[in-house]
Scaffold this active site. Structure first.
Site, PDB file in Angstrom:
ATOM      1  CE  LYS A 188      -2.267   3.087   1.874  1.00 24.22           C
ATOM      2  NZ  LYS A 188      -1.972   4.447   1.403  1.00 24.22           N
ATOM      3  CD  GLU A 264      12.159   0.705  10.665  1.00 22.78           C
ATOM      4  OE1 GLU A 264      12.803   1.688  11.070  1.00 22.78           O
ATOM      5  OE2 GLU A 264      12.411  -0.458  11.001  1.00 22.78           O
ATOM      6  CB  CYS A 299      12.748   8.878   8.561  1.00 22.81           C
ATOM      7  SG  CYS A 299      13.939   7.790   7.791  1.00 22.81           S
ATOM      8  CD  GLU A 398       9.204  13.174  11.882  1.00 23.94           C
ATOM      9  OE1 GLU A 398       8.047  12.727  11.986  1.00 23.94           O
ATOM     10  OE2 GLU A 398      10.141  12.523  11.394  1.00 23.94           O
TER      11      GLU A 398
HETATM   12  P1  NAD Z   1       1.833   8.697   7.366  1.00 22.37           P
HETATM   13  O1  NAD Z   1       1.937   7.928   8.636  1.00 22.37           O
HETATM   14  O2  NAD Z   1       0.843   9.780   7.265  1.00 22.37           O
HETATM   15  O3  NAD Z   1       1.518   7.706   6.146  1.00 22.37           O
HETATM   16  C1  NAD Z   1       2.300   6.571   5.886  1.00 22.37           C
HETATM   17  C2  NAD Z   1       1.453   5.531   5.191  1.00 22.37           C
HETATM   18  O4  NAD Z   1       0.435   5.108   6.100  1.00 22.37           O
HETATM   19  C3  NAD Z   1       0.734   6.014   3.937  1.00 22.37           C
HETATM   20  O5  NAD Z   1       0.729   4.988   2.970  1.00 22.37           O
HETATM   21  C4  NAD Z   1      -0.674   6.284   4.441  1.00 22.37           C
HETATM   22  O6  NAD Z   1      -1.655   6.174   3.438  1.00 22.37           O
HETATM   23  C5  NAD Z   1      -0.828   5.180   5.459  1.00 22.37           C
HETATM   24  N1  NAD Z   1      -1.866   5.442   6.473  1.00 22.37           N
HETATM   25  C6  NAD Z   1      -2.310   6.643   6.917  1.00 22.37           C
HETATM   26  N2  NAD Z   1      -3.315   6.461   7.818  1.00 22.37           N
HETATM   27  C7  NAD Z   1      -3.481   5.124   7.952  1.00 22.37           C
HETATM   28  C8  NAD Z   1      -4.359   4.305   8.729  1.00 22.37           C
HETATM   29  N3  NAD Z   1      -5.275   4.835   9.549  1.00 22.37           N
HETATM   30  N4  NAD Z   1      -4.250   2.960   8.635  1.00 22.37           N
HETATM   31  C9  NAD Z   1      -3.329   2.402   7.809  1.00 22.37           C
HETATM   32  N5  NAD Z   1      -2.488   3.124   7.029  1.00 22.37           N
HETATM   33  C10 NAD Z   1      -2.561   4.471   7.095  1.00 22.37           C
HETATM   34  O7  NAD Z   1       3.319   9.197   7.065  1.00 22.37           O
HETATM   35  P2  NAD Z   1       3.825  10.074   5.841  1.00 22.37           P
HETATM   36  O8  NAD Z   1       3.335  11.457   6.067  1.00 22.37           O
HETATM   37  O9  NAD Z   1       3.534   9.395   4.545  1.00 22.37           O
HETATM   38  O10 NAD Z   1       5.411   9.995   6.066  1.00 22.37           O
HETATM   39  C11 NAD Z   1       6.064  10.832   6.945  1.00 22.37           C
HETATM   40  C12 NAD Z   1       6.404  10.105   8.232  1.00 22.37           C
HETATM   41  O11 NAD Z   1       7.127   8.915   7.951  1.00 22.37           O
HETATM   42  C13 NAD Z   1       7.325  10.929   9.091  1.00 22.37           C
HETATM   43  O12 NAD Z   1       6.915  10.837  10.446  1.00 22.37           O
HETATM   44  C14 NAD Z   1       8.672  10.272   8.902  1.00 22.37           C
HETATM   45  O13 NAD Z   1       9.588  10.471   9.938  1.00 22.37           O
HETATM   46  C15 NAD Z   1       8.297   8.847   8.751  1.00 22.37           C
HETATM   47  N6  NAD Z   1       9.362   8.086   8.072  1.00 22.37           N
HETATM   48  C16 NAD Z   1      10.106   7.190   8.792  1.00 22.37           C
HETATM   49  C17 NAD Z   1      11.135   6.472   8.179  1.00 22.37           C
HETATM   50  C18 NAD Z   1      11.964   5.458   8.952  1.00 22.37           C
HETATM   51  O14 NAD Z   1      12.678   4.675   8.344  1.00 22.37           O
HETATM   52  N7  NAD Z   1      11.908   5.435  10.262  1.00 22.37           N
HETATM   53  C19 NAD Z   1      11.395   6.677   6.829  1.00 22.37           C
HETATM   54  C20 NAD Z   1      10.626   7.604   6.122  1.00 22.37           C
HETATM   55  C21 NAD Z   1       9.601   8.287   6.761  1.00 22.37           C
END
Ligand code: NAD
Length: 494
Positions: A188, A264, A299, A398
């Site tokens: 997804k 992550e 991240c 963050e």
């Molecule tokens: P997000 O959590 O908003 O979304 C991530 C994914 O989760 C998307 O595919 C989204 O559609 C899905 N999602 C959203 N709500 C959901 C739900 N209720 N149930 C299931 N899936 C759902 O994050 P983002 O804005 O896409 O990415 C930014 C975040 O990701 C930041 O906090 C960043 O630090 C983190 N990040 C972490 C790493 C790591 O390796 N630790 C790497 C990259 C990004």
């Protein structure tokens, strides 16, 4: 990477996208779609199919059928390996196309995306291809007359939910080890950056991955993501994204089938500069890119800069000069240092957090303005804030944007206290000329990654994962394979 090569691809029409279920592309059962807007200029590129419950059901069933049929899970390891190698070859053959498609979707500067997206995804598939026939079981040291065998088996159906920053790289970190271990996958992607992963899925089919082994459901998190997280036949949920969504996923697992959940999450990573750093000019340059590349949407971004008071003013001055010299602009221009902010929502969040920091007493040394180097796009000048106190929100939360919070410290003990003073523990950096201090800091900092005299760049051979509220489980390296394997004991009386 040549500008002409990129220009030849930047206006190519992109067809409306479907879901991939059991090797077939098609619309969502509901017929619903989502628009894909480019952050470069705000224009619509195409639509995505918006998967709902019924589509997720079909995708999980397809994954389960392919797993149970053994078309992949029981394929000879040497054969599976060939398919993964072919996927890597195809990514390389389509390098420019994948890089430009991804940038049009999420706005990362092409100089970075070129290496970090197709470049790293191909390397990741190749790395895990090499692992396929090295996943050995074990024979336990049991008493005479008994034999204890420890088998390593694929788990079954893996759901991978990934974010919009570096979708190809992060997607590959999950798909490649899950497939290498013999699982079937439902992916997804983020609704804000699905295009390069959809293209990757087709390349996987072209490379001979059997239908149903990799399925892709695009759509919103609330619908498609939630349906996957709550599905009773998903065995593993591997996620990269924000903390609040991570919490929802743990809850969904607890309220459904107790699927394994690997998270992550985000960070507020400290980058610590001691007065004895070997080269302050180099440290300033690398530290600036350590927060500002990809508009801070990384991240592991070093978003808290802790500087020893003896060099504080000199160092912040240097860093400010570097920040002021970074060219924010069209992400498809090879000379651009920093591309677009990925969405209007993210840009307004960045601005909101910046304004809040100023209201709490932080001082803006430079940057922070919204600019429009390409009409209709979303761009922000890198911002450097000083006079930041450890209890301000900007020092603890963050942003996921180009905002750097600077704080001074006096000695090593205070640096450690500040470094460990948030709920996160993803990455960190230490700049020092003392080998002993470097090792002391590596032990003292609570984070999954400590850079020493650099920031950024760890390759596929080492794990990436957080501690505390930055998550659990690691992507990358041989350790990531363990997430996608089950241990089974055979205890035999001889
Ligand atoms: P997000 O959590 O908003 O979304 C991530 C994914 O989760 C998307 O595919 C989204 O559609 C899905 N999602 C959203 N709500 C959901 C739900 N209720 N149930 C299931 N899936 C759902 O994050 P983002 O804005 O896409 O990415 C930014 C975040 O990701 C930041 O906090 C960043 O630090 C983190 N990040 C972490 C790493 C790591 O390796 N630790 C790497 C990259 C990004």
């Amino acid at each position: 990477m040549k500008q002409e090569q990129i220009d030849a691809l930047r206006h190519q029409p992109i067809p409306n996208q479907g879901l991939l279920i059991e090797g077939q592309w098609g619309p969502a059962v509901s017929g619903q779609t989502l628009p894909v807007l480019s952050p470069i200029d705000g224009r619509q590129l195409c639509t995505l199919a918006a998967a709902g419950q019924a589509d997720v059901e079909a995708a999980v069933q397809a994954a389960r059928r392919s797993f149970d049929a053994g078309v992949w899970s029981r394929m000879a390891p040497a054969e599976r390996k060939k398919v993964l190698y072919r996927i890597a070859d195809r990514i390389e053959a389509h390098h420019a196309e994948l890089a430009v498609l991804g940038v049009r979707d999420n706005g990362t500067e092409i100089a970075m995306a070129w290496k970090a997206e197709p470049g790293s995804a191909a390397g990741t598939f190749r790395y895990y291809a090499e692992c396929v026939d090295k996943i050995n079981g074990e024979i336990a040291p049991t008493p005479e007359g008994t034999l204890g065998l420890i088998h390593k088996e694929p788990v079954g159906v893996v759901a991978a939910i990934v974010p919009w920053n570096f979708p190809l790289m992060i997607g590959a970190w999950k798909i490649a080890p899950a497939l290498a271990a013999g699982n079937s996958v439902v992916l997804k992607p983020s609704e804000d950056a699905s295009l390069s992963l959809l293209r990757l899925a087709q390349l996987c089919l072209d490379a001979g991955l059997p239908p149903g082994v990799l399925n892709v459901v695009t759509g919103t998190g609330a619908e498609a993501g939630e349906a996957l997280a709550r599905h009773m036949d998903v065995d593993i949920l591997t996620f990269t994204g924000s903390g609040p969504v991570g919490r929802l996923l743990l809850k969904a697992s607890a309220e459904s089938n107790l699927k394994r959940v690997y998270l992550e999450l985000g960070g507020k990573s400290p980058n610590i500069v001691f007065g004895d750093a070997p080269d302050l000019a180099q440290a300033a340059k690398v530290s600036a890119m350590g927060i500002f590349r990809n508009s801070g949407q990384v991240c592991v971004a070093g978003s808290r800069l802790l500087v020893q008071r003896t060099v504080h003013d000199e160092f912040v001055e240097r860093l400010q000069k570097v920040a002021d010299g970074l060219r924010v602009g069209d992400p498809l221009d090879v000379t651009t240092d920093i591309g677009a902010v990925s969405s209007a929502r993210q840009l307004s969040r960045n601005q909101g957090m910046l304004a809040h920091a100023l209201a709490q007493g932080a001082r803006l040394r430079t940057g922070g303005q919204v600019i429009e180097p390409v009409p209709g796009g979303q761009y922000m000048q890198p911002a450097v804030l000083d006079a930041v106190q450890p209890d301000m929100d900007i020092a603890r939360q963050e942003v996921f944007g180009p905002v750097l919070a600077v704080m001074p410290f006096d000695d090593e003990a205070q640096a450690v206290r500040l470094a460990n003073g948030t709920e996160y523990g993803l990455a960190s950096g230490v700049w020092t000329g003392s080998l002993s201090r470097a090792h002391r800091m590596v032990r003292a900092i609570k984070a999954g990654l400590v850079h020493v005299n650099t920031y950024g760049g760890p390759d596929i051979t080492v794990p990436l994962g957080g501690v505390r509220q930055s998550g659990n489980g690691h992507d990358k390296s041989m350790h990531a394979l363990d997430k996608y394997l089950d241990l089974k004991t055979a205890w035999i009386q001889l």
